[in-house]
Design a protein around this motif. Sequence first.
Motif, short mmCIF file in Angstrom:
data_model
loop_
_atom_site.label_atom_id
_atom_site.label_comp_id
_atom_site.label_asym_id
_atom_site.label_seq_id
_atom_site.Cartn_x
_atom_site.Cartn_y
_atom_site.Cartn_z
N LEU A 50 0.83 -1.20 0.00
CA LEU A 50 0.00 0.00 0.00
C LEU A 50 0.87 1.25 0.00
O LEU A 50 2.03 1.22 0.41
CB LEU A 50 -0.92 0.01 1.23
N LYS A 51 0.29 2.33 -0.46
CA LYS A 51 1.01 3.60 -0.45
C LYS A 51 1.27 4.05 0.99
O LYS A 51 2.33 4.55 1.34
CB LYS A 51 0.19 4.69 -1.16
N GLU A 52 0.24 3.88 1.77
CA GLU A 52 0.24 4.28 3.18
C GLU A 52 1.53 3.91 3.92
O GLU A 52 1.89 2.76 4.02
CB GLU A 52 -0.94 3.57 3.86
N GLU A 53 2.18 4.95 4.42
CA GLU A 53 3.36 4.68 5.24
C GLU A 53 3.01 4.85 6.70
O GLU A 53 2.22 5.71 7.07
CB GLU A 53 4.49 5.64 4.86
N ILE A 54 3.61 4.03 7.52
CA ILE A 54 3.38 4.18 8.95
C ILE A 54 4.60 4.80 9.58
O ILE A 54 5.73 4.56 9.16
CB ILE A 54 3.12 2.83 9.63
N GLU A 55 4.37 5.63 10.56
CA GLU A 55 5.51 6.12 11.31
C GLU A 55 5.34 5.67 12.74
O GLU A 55 4.29 5.84 13.35
CB GLU A 55 5.65 7.63 11.22
N ILE A 56 6.36 5.06 13.24
CA ILE A 56 6.28 4.44 14.55
C ILE A 56 7.18 5.19 15.52
O ILE A 56 8.38 5.34 15.29
CB ILE A 56 6.69 2.96 14.47
N LYS A 57 6.61 5.65 16.58
CA LYS A 57 7.40 6.27 17.64
C LYS A 57 7.99 5.16 18.49
O LYS A 57 7.25 4.44 19.16
CB LYS A 57 6.52 7.17 18.52
#
Lengths: 124, 124
Positions: free
Chosen positions: A95-102
């Motif tokens: 998917l295009k959707e990127e996740i950013e994880i703290k």
Amino acid sequence: MKRRTTSSKQAVFNILKSSEVALSQDDIEKKVAGEMNRATMYRILNSFCEDGHVHRIFSDDGRTYFAVCLNCKENDHHHNHVHFRCLKCLRMECLKEEIEIKMPQGYTFKDANCLVTGYCNCCS
Amino acid sequence: MKRRTTSSKQAVFNILKSSEVALSQDDIEKKVAGEMNRATMYRILNSFCEDGHVHRIFSDDGRTYFAVCLNCKENDHHHNHVHFRCLKCLRMECLKEEIEIKMPQGYTFKDANCLVTGYCNCCS
DNA sequence: TTTATTATTGCAACAAAGTCGCATTAATAA
DNA sequence: TTATTAATGCGACTTTGTTGCAATAATAAA
Ligand SMILES: [Mn+2]
Ligand SMILES: [Mn+2]
Ligand SMILES: [Zn+2]
Ligand SMILES: [Zn+2]
């Protein structure tokens, strides 16, 4: 002299490159023309991953899927996009959707493998 | 009459409940007192997952890890928190961090399995 | 308490994904 | 053209997880 270009490698790479979805070793084996040893194919896929041309997706169906890296530069690999597996048609896609994880305090991020299952728009 | 309470089940559940980290079947086998058949343990773990007491984490090391559900209500299971696996000490843990994923148009979300690898604060 | 029912267990066999050593083949450098 | 060594095929192997079946045991019924 490190890597050599072979027809096997080219075949596997072309299959991956022309595929809209991520593929498992088994998927590739079905698509490849003629015979190709399983061990050989895994070695090829592993080398692609090592070289950063392809990335792995660890799925909850027990398989590993492979997909070409699209937006990865030589020194900037970011595979923190979400992967989606349709429970009906079994498509596995990036998917295009990127996740950013703290990350928690003091933790070091190395890699991410984010998988979502559900139903794609065709199967919903 | 559906599920029966047995010492095997209780043993496995206590191990999971008292563990700070998620455990693989192998991990549990090492912790459990005495002998316990692998198939039995998998059946127990599967039943826990079915009943919603435990959730699965599909790892990039080829194993499945299990952890008790903490914030899951009877009708509200949400396992969309991030999991972390330390590449040095091999701890697999549930992070507080929850991810929210925007699904593409028409897609239906069913479940998420988000795994991050790296180094924990002890190993960084 | 005793008996009947059936979930649970152990065992062994199995399946699937993936790896590895080794001899052979073939790309590429010399 | 030859030498070097990466790539391949093969088979054996490992690991994770499942399944059929007979024996065992938890629980409901008598
Ligand atoms: Mn991807
Ligand atoms: Mn968790
Ligand atoms: Zn679909
Ligand atoms: Zn650590």
